[in-house]
Motif scaffolding. Structure first.
Motif, PDB file in Angstrom:
ATOM      1  N   GLY A 136       0.664  -1.224   0.076  1.00 59.01           N
ATOM      2  CA  GLY A 136      -0.074  -0.012   0.180  1.00 59.01           C
ATOM      3  C   GLY A 136       0.748   1.192  -0.056  1.00 59.01           C
ATOM      4  N   ARG A 137      -0.045   2.414  -0.078  1.00 61.33           N
ATOM      5  CA  ARG A 137       0.736   3.654   0.141  1.00 61.33           C
ATOM      6  C   ARG A 137       1.010   4.310   1.486  1.00 61.33           C
ATOM      7  NH1 ARG A 137      -2.195   8.598   0.653  1.00 61.33           N
ATOM      8  NH2 ARG A 137      -1.065  10.356  -0.254  1.00 61.33           N
ATOM      9  N   ASN A 138       2.188   4.811   1.702  1.00 65.81           N
ATOM     10  CA  ASN A 138       2.622   5.279   2.898  1.00 65.81           C
ATOM     11  C   ASN A 138       3.081   6.829   2.726  1.00 65.81           C
ATOM     12  OD1 ASN A 138       3.769   5.885   5.361  1.00 65.81           O
ATOM     13  ND2 ASN A 138       5.529   4.286   5.229  1.00 65.81           N
ATOM     14  N   PRO A 139       2.411   7.690   3.164  1.00 64.54           N
ATOM     15  CA  PRO A 139       2.740   9.225   2.881  1.00 64.54           C
ATOM     16  C   PRO A 139       3.415   9.482   4.388  1.00 64.54           C
ATOM     17  CG  PRO A 139       0.435   8.864   3.628  1.00 64.54           C
ATOM     18  CD  PRO A 139       0.699   7.452   3.260  1.00 64.54           C
ATOM     19  N   VAL A 140       4.772   9.215   4.155  1.00 66.71           N
ATOM     20  CA  VAL A 140       5.664   9.106   5.301  1.00 66.71           C
ATOM     21  C   VAL A 140       5.739  10.161   6.427  1.00 66.71           C
ATOM     22  CG1 VAL A 140       7.214   7.503   4.415  1.00 66.71           C
ATOM     23  CG2 VAL A 140       7.636   9.955   4.220  1.00 66.71           C
ATOM     24  N   PHE A 141       5.302  11.576   5.908  1.00 69.01           N
ATOM     25  CA  PHE A 141       5.328  12.571   6.757  1.00 69.01           C
ATOM     26  C   PHE A 141       3.926  12.764   7.677  1.00 69.01           C
ATOM     27  CE2 PHE A 141       9.090  13.727   3.964  1.00 69.01           C
ATOM     28  CZ  PHE A 141       9.896  13.518   5.200  1.00 69.01           C
ATOM     29  N   ASN A 142       2.996  11.952   7.328  1.00 66.48           N
ATOM     30  CA  ASN A 142       1.745  11.950   8.044  1.00 66.48           C
ATOM     31  C   ASN A 142       1.916  11.497   9.216  1.00 66.48           C
ATOM     32  OD1 ASN A 142       0.565  13.143   5.609  1.00 66.48           O
ATOM     33  ND2 ASN A 142      -0.890  11.330   5.378  1.00 66.48           N
ATOM     34  N   LYS A 143       1.299  11.872  10.346  1.00 69.81           N
ATOM     35  CA  LYS A 143       1.519  11.483  11.758  1.00 69.81           C
ATOM     36  C   LYS A 143       1.074  10.035  11.665  1.00 69.81           C
ATOM     37  CE  LYS A 143       0.459  12.382  16.605  1.00 69.81           C
ATOM     38  NZ  LYS A 143      -0.268  13.182  17.554  1.00 69.81           N
ATOM     39  N   VAL A 144      -0.160   9.716  11.327  1.00 70.46           N
ATOM     40  CA  VAL A 144      -0.589   8.360  11.356  1.00 70.46           C
ATOM     41  C   VAL A 144      -1.016   7.854  10.021  1.00 70.46           C
ATOM     42  CG1 VAL A 144      -2.607   6.803  12.265  1.00 70.46           C
ATOM     43  CG2 VAL A 144      -1.414   8.791  13.561  1.00 70.46           C
ATOM     44  N   ARG A 145      -0.294   6.708   9.392  1.00 72.93           N
ATOM     45  CA  ARG A 145      -0.536   6.194   8.004  1.00 72.93           C
ATOM     46  C   ARG A 145      -1.276   4.760   8.263  1.00 72.93           C
ATOM     47  NH1 ARG A 145       4.077   8.073   9.975  1.00 72.93           N
ATOM     48  NH2 ARG A 145       5.598   6.443   9.062  1.00 72.93           N
ATOM     49  N   GLU A 146      -2.024   4.465   7.173  1.00 71.47           N
ATOM     50  CA  GLU A 146      -2.823   3.140   7.217  1.00 71.47           C
ATOM     51  C   GLU A 146      -2.505   2.472   6.001  1.00 71.47           C
ATOM     52  OE1 GLU A 146      -7.306   1.767   6.947  1.00 71.47           O
ATOM     53  OE2 GLU A 146      -6.704   2.874   8.744  1.00 71.47           O
ATOM     54  N   MET A 147      -2.153   1.170   6.277  1.00 68.80           N
ATOM     55  CA  MET A 147      -1.763   0.132   4.980  1.00 68.80           C
ATOM     56  C   MET A 147      -2.539  -1.152   5.250  1.00 68.80           C
ATOM     57  SD  MET A 147       2.569   0.708   4.419  1.00 68.80           S
ATOM     58  CE  MET A 147       2.411  -0.653   3.458  1.00 68.80           C
ATOM     59  N   PRO A 148      -3.055  -1.694   3.737  1.00 62.47           N
ATOM     60  CA  PRO A 148      -3.690  -2.767   4.064  1.00 62.47           C
ATOM     61  C   PRO A 148      -2.790  -4.062   4.232  1.00 62.47           C
ATOM     62  CG  PRO A 148      -3.742  -2.089   1.776  1.00 62.47           C
ATOM     63  CD  PRO A 148      -3.081  -1.073   2.521  1.00 62.47           C
ATOM     64  N   VAL A 149      -3.348  -4.962   4.960  1.00 59.99           N
ATOM     65  CA  VAL A 149      -2.827  -6.525   5.192  1.00 59.99           C
ATOM     66  C   VAL A 149      -3.570  -7.193   4.067  1.00 59.99           C
ATOM     67  CG1 VAL A 149      -2.635  -8.623   6.294  1.00 59.99           C
ATOM     68  CG2 VAL A 149      -2.337  -6.484   7.467  1.00 59.99           C
ATOM     69  N   ILE A 150      -2.860  -7.639   2.849  1.00 59.05           N
ATOM     70  CA  ILE A 150      -3.356  -8.363   1.624  1.00 59.05           C
ATOM     71  C   ILE A 150      -3.362  -9.888   1.715  1.00 59.05           C
ATOM     72  CG2 ILE A 150      -3.198  -6.282   0.285  1.00 59.05           C
ATOM     73  CD1 ILE A 150      -0.811  -7.962  -1.207  1.00 59.05           C
ATOM     74  N   GLY A 151      -2.743 -10.268   2.690  1.00 62.75           N
ATOM     75  CA  GLY A 151      -2.472 -11.878   2.833  1.00 62.75           C
ATOM     76  C   GLY A 151      -1.408 -12.360   3.941  1.00 62.75           C
ATOM     77  N   GLY A 152      -1.111 -13.500   3.663  1.00 61.76           N
ATOM     78  CA  GLY A 152       0.047 -14.203   4.610  1.00 61.76           C
ATOM     79  C   GLY A 152       0.480 -15.285   4.106  1.00 61.76           C
ATOM     80  N   SER A 153       1.308 -16.013   5.148  1.00 63.19           N
ATOM     81  CA  SER A 153       1.398 -17.227   4.840  1.00 63.19           C
ATOM     82  C   SER A 153       1.316 -18.104   6.347  1.00 63.19           C
ATOM     83  CB  SER A 153       2.975 -17.664   4.393  1.00 63.19           C
ATOM     84  OG  SER A 153       3.979 -17.216   4.985  1.00 63.19           O
ATOM     85  N   GLY A 154       1.504 -19.515   6.370  1.00 64.58           N
ATOM     86  CA  GLY A 154       1.524 -20.017   7.546  1.00 64.58           C
ATOM     87  C   GLY A 154       0.318 -19.960   8.415  1.00 64.58           C
ATOM     88  N   LEU A 155       0.129 -19.528   9.501  1.00 64.37           N
ATOM     89  CA  LEU A 155      -0.731 -19.438  10.327  1.00 64.37           C
ATOM     90  C   LEU A 155      -1.699 -17.902   9.910  1.00 64.37           C
ATOM     91  CD1 LEU A 155       0.688 -20.121  13.928  1.00 64.37           C
ATOM     92  CD2 LEU A 155      -0.709 -21.542  12.530  1.00 64.37           C
ATOM     93  N   PHE A 156      -1.211 -17.310   8.742  1.00 67.66           N
ATOM     94  CA  PHE A 156      -1.677 -16.085   8.428  1.00 67.66           C
ATOM     95  C   PHE A 156      -2.341 -16.466   6.918  1.00 67.66           C
ATOM     96  CE2 PHE A 156       1.319 -14.404  11.530  1.00 67.66           C
ATOM     97  CZ  PHE A 156       0.479 -14.098  12.235  1.00 67.66           C
ATOM     98  N   ARG A 157      -2.533 -17.848   6.233  1.00 70.76           N
ATOM     99  CA  ARG A 157      -3.211 -17.932   5.166  1.00 70.76           C
ATOM    100  C   ARG A 157      -4.462 -17.090   5.382  1.00 70.76           C
ATOM    101  NH1 ARG A 157      -1.912 -23.649   6.077  1.00 70.76           N
ATOM    102  NH2 ARG A 157       0.255 -23.900   5.133  1.00 70.76           N
ATOM    103  N   PHE A 158      -5.016 -16.598   4.176  1.00 69.54           N
ATOM    104  CA  PHE A 158      -6.056 -15.927   3.949  1.00 69.54           C
ATOM    105  C   PHE A 158      -6.342 -14.687   5.048  1.00 69.54           C
ATOM    106  CE2 PHE A 158      -7.019 -20.388   2.720  1.00 69.54           C
ATOM    107  CZ  PHE A 158      -7.377 -20.150   1.421  1.00 69.54           C
TER     108      PHE A 158
END
Length: 188
Positions: A136-158
């Motif tokens: 995702g997008r990270n506007p680094v000079f914003n105090k708080v930013r949000e990025m999506p988790v889009i997946g994973g592996s192992g215990l984080f499948r789906f």
């Protein structure tokens, strides 16, 4: 369409379907993937250390910004590969729980907004060997930013979810930074 054409079409379609020649996707029993259980929601808090300077950087520039073509202060076009430590506390010497592996790139011509793609590869405890993927997008000079988790592996499948980022520390001279990550993940 005549009856003969329809009958021929029906037979050919049926034969192709039975042989699997037209199918590249098929339904699957959810239980085969362990999806019968309800999803859990987990909150992870750790610190991401981007070390650009010094003798052992964890962030390495692989594509410089084309400053001669674009007059900008955002370093638009810059790309860096990362293998950044993830620790429990803001101090780099605190317990290592994983590594952030991937890349970030300057994707904005007017401000410092990064496109980030990375896996949080965990090396500690129950989640050792599992990873969470963010893109995702990270506007680094914003105090708080949000990025999506889009997946994973192992215990984080789906896995799905989001991460909240807050810069804890940034050194303008070296470019080194420590960022607090609060990651909320739905997983099985």
């Amino acid at each position: 369409m005549t009856t003969t054409h329809f009958f021929s079409f029906f037979i050919i379609t049926t034969l192709l379907t039975l042989t699997g020649a037209t199918d590249f996707v098929r339904p699957i029993d959810r239980s085969l993937l362990g999806l019968n259980r309800k999803q859990k929601v987990s909150h992870f808090k750790f610190y991401w250390h981007d070390i650009v300077g010094g003798k052992t950087p964890t962030s390495v520039q692989v594509v410089p910004p084309p400053m001669n073509k674009i007059n900008t202060t955002s370093a638009f076009g810059f790309v860096a590969m990362i293998d950044n430590p993830l620790t429990l506390a803001p101090e780099l010497t605190s317990k290592l729980v994983g590594r952030a592996q991937g890349f970030y790139a300057s994707a904005c011509q007017t401000e410092v907004d990064l496109l980030m793609a990375m896996n949080f590869a965990f090396i500690d405890g129950k989640y050792n060997g599992s990873s969470i993927t963010l893109l995702g997008r990270n506007p680094v000079f914003n105090k708080v930013r949000e990025m999506p988790v889009i997946g994973g592996s192992g215990l984080f499948r789906f896995a799905t979810g989001y991460a909240e980022l807050r810069t804890h520390w940034f050194d303008l001279k070296t470019g080194d930074a420590t960022v607090e990550y609060n990651v909320y993940v739905m997983h099985y």
